[in-house]
Design an enzyme around this catalytic site. Sequence first.
Site, PDB file in Angstrom:
ATOM      1  N   GLU A  22       0.873  -1.175   0.000  1.00  0.00           N
ATOM      2  CA  GLU A  22       0.000   0.000   0.000  1.00  0.00           C
ATOM      3  C   GLU A  22       0.905   1.218   0.000  1.00  0.00           C
ATOM      4  O   GLU A  22       1.662   1.445   0.939  1.00  0.00           O
ATOM      5  CB  GLU A  22      -0.920   0.045   1.211  1.00  0.00           C
ATOM      6  N   CYS A  38      -2.496   7.899   4.233  1.00  0.00           N
ATOM      7  CA  CYS A  38      -2.386   7.528   2.816  1.00  0.00           C
ATOM      8  C   CYS A  38      -3.672   7.783   2.043  1.00  0.00           C
ATOM      9  O   CYS A  38      -3.625   8.078   0.847  1.00  0.00           O
ATOM     10  CB  CYS A  38      -1.996   6.055   2.698  1.00  0.00           C
TER      11      CYS A  38
END
Length: 540
Positions: free
Chosen positions: A277, A311
Site C-alpha cells: 500500500e 495515505c
Amino acid sequence: MSAQHPDRPDAPIVDGPHDPEHDPTASYALEPEYVASLTRRVTSTTGRTAEVRTPISGAPLAHVPQSSEADVAEAFAKARRAQAAWSRTSLDHRAAIMMRLHDLVLDRQEEIIDLIVWESGKARKHAFDEPLHIALTARYYARTVHEHLDTRRRPGVVPGLTRIDVNRVPKGVVGIISPWNYPFTMALCDGLPALMAGNAVVAKPDSQTMLSALLGAQLLEEAGFPRDLWQVVAGPGSEVGPQVIGGSDYVCFTGSTATGRRVAAGCAEQLIGCSLELGGKNPLLVLRDADVEKAAEGAVRGSFSNAGQLCVSAERLFVADQVYDRFVERFVARTQAMTLGATLEWGSDMGSLISQAQLETVTAHVEDAVAKGARVLTGGRARPDLGPYVFEPTILEGVTPDMTCFGEETFGPVVSLYRFHDEADAIARANAGEYGLNAAIYSQDGDRARAVARQVTCGTVNINEAFAATFASVDAPMGGMRQSGMGRRQGSEGIHRYTETQSVATQRLVRLAPMLGMSDETYARVMTAQMRLMKKLGRA
C-alpha cells in the site's frame, strides 16, 4: 476558538490546549521500567540504541535497541520454529486467542492511545481510531476464519469418481514493514490475518514509532499467541529492510511508492509475493447535488485527520460550479474553527506532524505554491507556539501544474481546491497522475454517485464519507491501483494473500488412462464423446 495572526489579519490562528501550567503533557514522562518492558522485545545483541523523540515537545522519549544482520537472522530462525508448531493448531484455537486480543485492546485502549500520541503527536481522537481498527480486524478474522480457510470441495474431472479438495496452506514467515503514521494499527492489522492463516511474522516497524508497535507485540503475547511467533527487529529501513525481504516467504509493506518499488524488486529477486500500500494524491468530488454542509464537514475530516498524514486522505478537492462558492465558504469556516494542540488530552481537532523533515516538506509545498501564484484561503504556516512540528490546516486555491503540490503527495494538512463545470472533466482530472488509492464523492443521489465511482481509478471510493467507510468495513478489500500499490488488505483477499492453495485429487475406481485392453485410439474417441456429453449436460 479562532483568532488572527498579528502580522497577517486574514490568516486564522487555531488554538488548542497547550498551557504548560495545566497541560499534563508538560510534566508527564514514560516510566523507564515501562519503556524497558517494551524495548526488550526487540531482537538485538548489538548494544546500540537509537533515540526516539516525541513530536509533542521534541524531548527524548526512549532509546530503542538496534538489530544486526545476525539478529535479523535469529529472529527468522525463531519465527520458523514457532510457525512449524503454530501451523498445526486448530482454527478454533487461533480464533479464541484472537478474540482475547480484541478484548485486551479495548480494555487497554487508554494506554495504547497515550503511547500513540507520544510517538506520533496526533490528536487523541485520531489515535483512538487505531485500537478501534485493531479490535475490528481481530474480531472479523476470528469470526470468519472458517469461511476463509476451511478446505473446499471442487468438481472433479469425472463426476462421482474424481474428488478435489482445495486446501489453504500458510506461506511460512511473513515480513511486515510498517510506517509511522498509524504506528499501532499498521504494525498489527496486516499481521493478524497472517497469524490466523498459520504463519509467523517478523515485523520491522518504522524507527520513529517503535514503542507503539512493541506494545502491540506485548498484547499479542498476553492474549495467548506464542512469543516467538511474532518477532520484532529494529534499525534503518535501508539496512534492515533488505534482510527482512531476504528472509521472508511473503512481504507486506506500507509506505512510499519509491520504497515500494524497491521492496517489489527485492521480492521479485526472491520469487516471493508481496502486497504494497503506497502513496496517493487522493481526490474528493463534490457534485452539483451534494449536501454542501455534509460535504464541507467530510472534507475537513478527509483532509486534516492525523494532520493529513494518512495515505487515504484527500489532497485534491474538485467542486461543481453550482455549489463551489457555498462549499468554499463552509469548508473554510469549518477549517478555521478547528482547534490545534500537541497534547495527550482530548479536545484537539488536529495534532502535530511527526518530525522536522515532515514539517519542512509541508512548508516547502505551501511556499512553492504561494510563490507561483496560489492563494491561501486559510492556514499556511507553522505553529511552533503549539508544538515544534505543528502546521496549520491549509486550503489553497489556484494551484497549477507547475506547483509541487499539484501532483506530488504532500502528506500533510494541505488541500487544493478546483472548480469544475463538466462532470466528465472532473472525473478525468481526478484520474490524472500516477496514483489511485482512495477517492470520495459527495452527492445526494446514491445511484448516480456509485456510477461515477466506477469511473474513478482508485482501489477504494467512499460516497458521502471521506475514507472511514471503506477503511472500517473490514470485510471489504482495501488497496491501491496504479502506482498506489498492489494486493489488498482486509476481507478474504487480506488473509488469502498469506496462503498457498493446494489441490488434492482423489481418484476412485477408474484411472484417467486406457483400461481393460483399450487402445489409445479408442480411449481418445471415448474421451471425446464424454466431452460432448458434458457440454450437453451443462457441466463446466
